[in-house]
Design an enzyme around this catalytic site. Sequence first.
Site, PDB file in Angstrom:
ATOM      1  CD  GLN A 100      -2.151   1.391   3.157  1.00 56.82           C
ATOM      2  OE1 GLN A 100      -1.640   0.649   3.835  1.00 56.82           O
ATOM      3  NE2 GLN A 100      -3.300   1.808   3.073  1.00 56.82           N
ATOM      4  CB  SER A 122       2.249   6.961   4.495  1.00 60.57           C
ATOM      5  OG  SER A 122       1.215   6.461   5.321  1.00 60.57           O
ATOM      6  CD  GLU A 143      -4.517   0.537   6.736  1.00 57.74           C
ATOM      7  OE1 GLU A 143      -4.924   1.552   6.195  1.00 57.74           O
ATOM      8  OE2 GLU A 143      -3.253   0.158   7.112  1.00 57.74           O
ATOM      9  CD  GLU A 196      -2.848  10.156  19.056  1.00 55.90           C
ATOM     10  OE1 GLU A 196      -2.314   9.682  18.135  1.00 55.90           O
ATOM     11  OE2 GLU A 196      -2.439   9.861  20.164  1.00 55.90           O
TER      12      GLU A 196
HETATM   13  C1  LIG Z   1       3.882  -0.628  11.306  1.00 58.92           C
HETATM   14  C2  LIG Z   1       3.303   0.402  10.221  1.00 58.92           C
HETATM   15  C3  LIG Z   1       2.977   0.014   9.047  1.00 58.92           C
HETATM   16  C4  LIG Z   1       2.561   0.830   8.297  1.00 58.92           C
HETATM   17  N1  LIG Z   1       2.158   0.596   7.000  1.00 58.92           N
HETATM   18  C5  LIG Z   1       1.885   1.318   6.266  1.00 58.92           C
HETATM   19  C6  LIG Z   1       1.642   1.013   4.738  1.00 58.92           C
HETATM   20  O1  LIG Z   1       1.806  -0.174   4.371  1.00 58.92           O
HETATM   21  N2  LIG Z   1       1.289   2.005   3.785  1.00 58.92           N
HETATM   22  C7  LIG Z   1       1.263   3.259   4.190  1.00 58.92           C
HETATM   23  O2  LIG Z   1       0.810   3.828   3.410  1.00 58.92           O
HETATM   24  N3  LIG Z   1       1.462   3.557   5.567  1.00 58.92           N
HETATM   25  C8  LIG Z   1       1.730   2.757   6.291  1.00 58.92           C
HETATM   26  N4  LIG Z   1       1.905   3.248   7.522  1.00 58.92           N
HETATM   27  C9  LIG Z   1       2.169   4.611   7.698  1.00 58.92           C
HETATM   28  C10 LIG Z   1       0.929   5.001   8.800  1.00 58.92           C
HETATM   29  O3  LIG Z   1      -0.312   5.084   7.853  1.00 58.92           O
HETATM   30  C11 LIG Z   1       1.457   6.511   9.170  1.00 58.92           C
HETATM   31  O4  LIG Z   1       2.429   6.332   9.904  1.00 58.92           O
HETATM   32  C12 LIG Z   1       0.239   7.151   9.954  1.00 58.92           C
HETATM   33  O5  LIG Z   1      -0.977   7.508   9.093  1.00 58.92           O
HETATM   34  C13 LIG Z   1       0.661   8.442  10.754  1.00 58.92           C
HETATM   35  O6  LIG Z   1       1.420   9.554   9.823  1.00 58.92           O
HETATM   36  P1  LIG Z   1       2.790   9.855  10.087  1.00 58.92           P
HETATM   37  O7  LIG Z   1       3.615   8.878  10.511  1.00 58.92           O
HETATM   38  O8  LIG Z   1       3.198  10.902   9.151  1.00 58.92           O
HETATM   39  O9  LIG Z   1       2.673  10.866  11.406  1.00 58.92           O
HETATM   40  P2  LIG Z   1       1.848  12.157  11.474  1.00 58.92           P
HETATM   41  O10 LIG Z   1       0.688  12.131  10.855  1.00 58.92           O
HETATM   42  O11 LIG Z   1       3.053  13.153  11.441  1.00 58.92           O
HETATM   43  O12 LIG Z   1       1.566  12.273  13.033  1.00 58.92           O
HETATM   44  C14 LIG Z   1       2.352  12.535  14.120  1.00 58.92           C
HETATM   45  C15 LIG Z   1       1.695  12.476  15.490  1.00 58.92           C
HETATM   46  O13 LIG Z   1       0.888  13.760  15.348  1.00 58.92           O
HETATM   47  C16 LIG Z   1      -0.466  13.369  15.642  1.00 58.92           C
HETATM   48  N5  LIG Z   1      -1.579  13.890  14.746  1.00 58.92           N
HETATM   49  C17 LIG Z   1      -1.567  14.347  13.537  1.00 58.92           C
HETATM   50  N6  LIG Z   1      -2.560  14.893  12.744  1.00 58.92           N
HETATM   51  C18 LIG Z   1      -3.484  14.986  14.181  1.00 58.92           C
HETATM   52  C19 LIG Z   1      -4.590  15.557  14.330  1.00 58.92           C
HETATM   53  N7  LIG Z   1      -5.421  16.161  13.365  1.00 58.92           N
HETATM   54  N8  LIG Z   1      -5.139  15.472  15.545  1.00 58.92           N
HETATM   55  C20 LIG Z   1      -4.522  15.173  16.586  1.00 58.92           C
HETATM   56  N9  LIG Z   1      -3.302  14.274  16.347  1.00 58.92           N
HETATM   57  C21 LIG Z   1      -2.656  14.567  15.246  1.00 58.92           C
HETATM   58  C22 LIG Z   1      -0.557  11.555  15.215  1.00 58.92           C
HETATM   59  O14 LIG Z   1      -1.766  11.069  15.883  1.00 58.92           O
HETATM   60  C23 LIG Z   1       0.748  11.187  15.734  1.00 58.92           C
HETATM   61  O15 LIG Z   1       0.707  11.079  16.898  1.00 58.92           O
HETATM   62  C24 LIG Z   1       2.619   2.380   8.582  1.00 58.92           C
HETATM   63  C25 LIG Z   1       2.822   2.728   9.874  1.00 58.92           C
HETATM   64  C26 LIG Z   1       3.439   2.080  10.708  1.00 58.92           C
HETATM   65  C27 LIG Z   1       3.784   2.361  12.177  1.00 58.92           C
END
Ligand SMILES: Cc1cc2nc3c(=O)[nH]c(=O)nc-3n(C[C@H](O)[C@H](O)[C@H](O)COP(=O)(O)OP(=O)(O)OC[C@H]3O[C@@H](n4cnc5c(N)ncnc54)[C@H](O)[C@@H]3O)c2cc1C
Lengths: 344, 389
Positions: free
Chosen positions: B123, B126, B241, B372
Amino acid sequence: MDFAFSEEQEQLRGFARDFLAERYDDVRLAQIADSETGVDAEVWAKLAEMGWLDAELTFLDQAVLLEETGYRPLAAPYFSTAVLAAPALDDETAKQVGEGRLTATLAWAEPGVPQGLLDAAGATVSGGRLTGEKVLVPDGAAVDLFVVTTADGLYAVDASDAAVTPHGALDGTRRPASVRFDGAPARPLASGDTAAELLGRIRDRAYAAVALEAVGVAQRALDLLVAYAKDRKQFGKPIGVYQAVSHKASDVYVRLQEARSLAYWAAWCVAENDPMARQACLAAKAFAGEAAVFACENAIQGHGGIGFTWEHVLHRYYKRAQWLAAFDGPARAQRAEVAAFLMD
Amino acid sequence: MDFRDTPEEAAFRAELRSWLQENASHREVEAGRGDFDALRAWGGRLYSAGYVGLTWPEGFGGRGLSPTYQAIYLEESARADAPGHPGVIGLNMAGPTIIAWGTDEQKQRYLKLLLSGEEIWCQGFSEPGSGSDLAAGRTSAVLDGDHWVVNGQKVWSSYAHKADWCILVVRTDPDAPKHAGLSYLIVDMHAPGVTVRPLHQITGDPEFNEIFFDDVRVPRDSMLGRPGDGWKVAMTTLLHERGTLGFALSAELERMVNHLVELVRRPGPDGRRPADDPLIRDAVAREWIEMQSLRFTNYRALTTLLETGIPGPEGSGVKLAWSEANQRLTSLAQSVFGLHAQVTGDDAPWNGFWQYWQLRSRGNTIEAGTSEILRNIIAERVLGLPKGR
Ligand SMILES: Cc1cc2nc3c(=O)[nH]c(=O)nc-3n(C[C@H](O)[C@H](O)[C@H](O)COP(=O)(O)OP(=O)(O)OC[C@H]3O[C@@H](n4cnc5c(N)ncnc54)[C@H](O)[C@@H]3O)c2cc1C
């Protein structure tokens, strides 16, 4: 797997909700809770009229009513009569209950000894006369009849033959009493293994009922929180936009749904005499009691100062939630029994 | 209300149970972690036996059964401690999205090989600059004749290093408002210009990856929906998902609770039985109760789905509650070992099982929507609270 209540049961829920909302708006509930007795004396005949006391109701029908009487507390000994006492009653007495002519409760706990529903009772009977002292009898001052646990089984004693000392209580609509029996005339209901088995079933039922009421309580607390979070403005915005508030509501919602699932599972197990009934009821009681307290505490926090006042209805729910959570021991007591199933 | 299996369900359950007993050998159970080829072989056996794609349409390799059967499969598989299917992203996300949005040709091309585990999916949602805010993605696709030309970078893509195909959210219209400029492509991971660079997780395993796209040419018809539908299609994927029906999660929790009970009943490193400690007993019982509450919440949502065609809102918190339960449960297990929990390699307690899963559980509240974001969704969509943004 079918998790839905029947159409008739959903209808019953609708009636119950409307009836209770109309009769016990928050102001009236407060009046009754703060009154001398904490009981709405006139409602009992109505309950009989509406069929809420019918012996034919299945436990799933009752489950619907119990959830609704948590959502809008019913100021009458319904829980005590229908849940705690009814399963022990003989047909003739049950008929009187069904006709609305009799209220009853269960008297089990005794002073200075372990007070669980299944702990040994010290009260004794000789020559048809019962002697002993019971405490924390739910609705003890509001009923006509006691079902009493004794060393020799379960007995029925008329309230007029007992010395009843009412207590004030945090939850004004469900007050405990101390009850003394000094050679009171007693009718045998069950003895020996039958009595033990019956008491076990009453406890399962009571746990499921507590869980159902707790679900109603938690739902009302959540509804109040959500409504207030949409309405109340601070810093120019409804407080519901602040995650510190909205996430509390989300957490309450999730716990409430989990509690409801367990409560319905437990109710079904009781209705069907399922082999998992014991575990299901322990699980539901432990989880839902705590969920109701959690919901009320978050709702109070989300209301700020107004939620901390005697005028606001929230503390009524909070106190009911605390009664439910404490019923027959706190959640850890039920978890200890679950643990025994899992680990011993 | 009736919690019993129907006769058909009971027969299916019994058959499955004995099949699992005969077929889920220890070697394959071990393969649940690490040995991907063994896992792939297992996936093939599961498929030949008819246990993959139970609810998928019959013409495309599925069996067209009600979701109840999938629930039964997941529960029994967890109880037998059998490994899962190797293609989780394909099965849980790409497949359902293709079923919902794909043309018959696309369904024909992808679904069977996905079910059999012959083709693995990843997928690509991100990006470095857009995680929670998925619609801010910048990876672009520009039409050039019969092809979309893709440029950009994705990150955290699980199993991309094993994958044959990627479901990719791209921006096809840079001038349209944020959500409206997105489209949804199916991309060949073996195409020229695709580079995968593994990223090691806190467990040490390289389970997710960065993917770089440099002028990758994707056939024009490899799109799900039309240009501009990307957001809507992606929502279908996310719904699945996060577990439209979270049986995969509650069944997984049941498996972990069973292991936990096994763990605490044996003497620990100091010779004492953790199950004799009242605090541990309380904590284990709590997780068993939590597991049952999620299981039955799933059944409640399933009942609503079967009655109305839409899963009930009661299931929306399952992923949230499950992720936190899994974190508590695995930490509890590690705590039982005291400092022995730190020892890695051949001398690690339980071959490192709890070590791995405790660390891995920290990802549970991040992947598939952070907790969150899930709380925001419940507050806004289920409870109707005003939007914070
Ligand atoms: C084990 C694992 C597997 C994954 N596999 C995939 C995959 O196969 N394909 C894929 O596309 N992605 C994948 N991901 C990515 C995952 O979907 C993202 O890490 C997730 O959506 C968070 O995005 P970010 O890492 O950019 O964090 P951010 O969005 O930058 O968030 C950082 C922090 O800020 C908080 N935050 C952000 N926005 C808000 C808001 N509006 N209100 C309150 N809090 C907020 C978040 O909750 C978090 O605590 C995976 C992640 C992990 C850990």
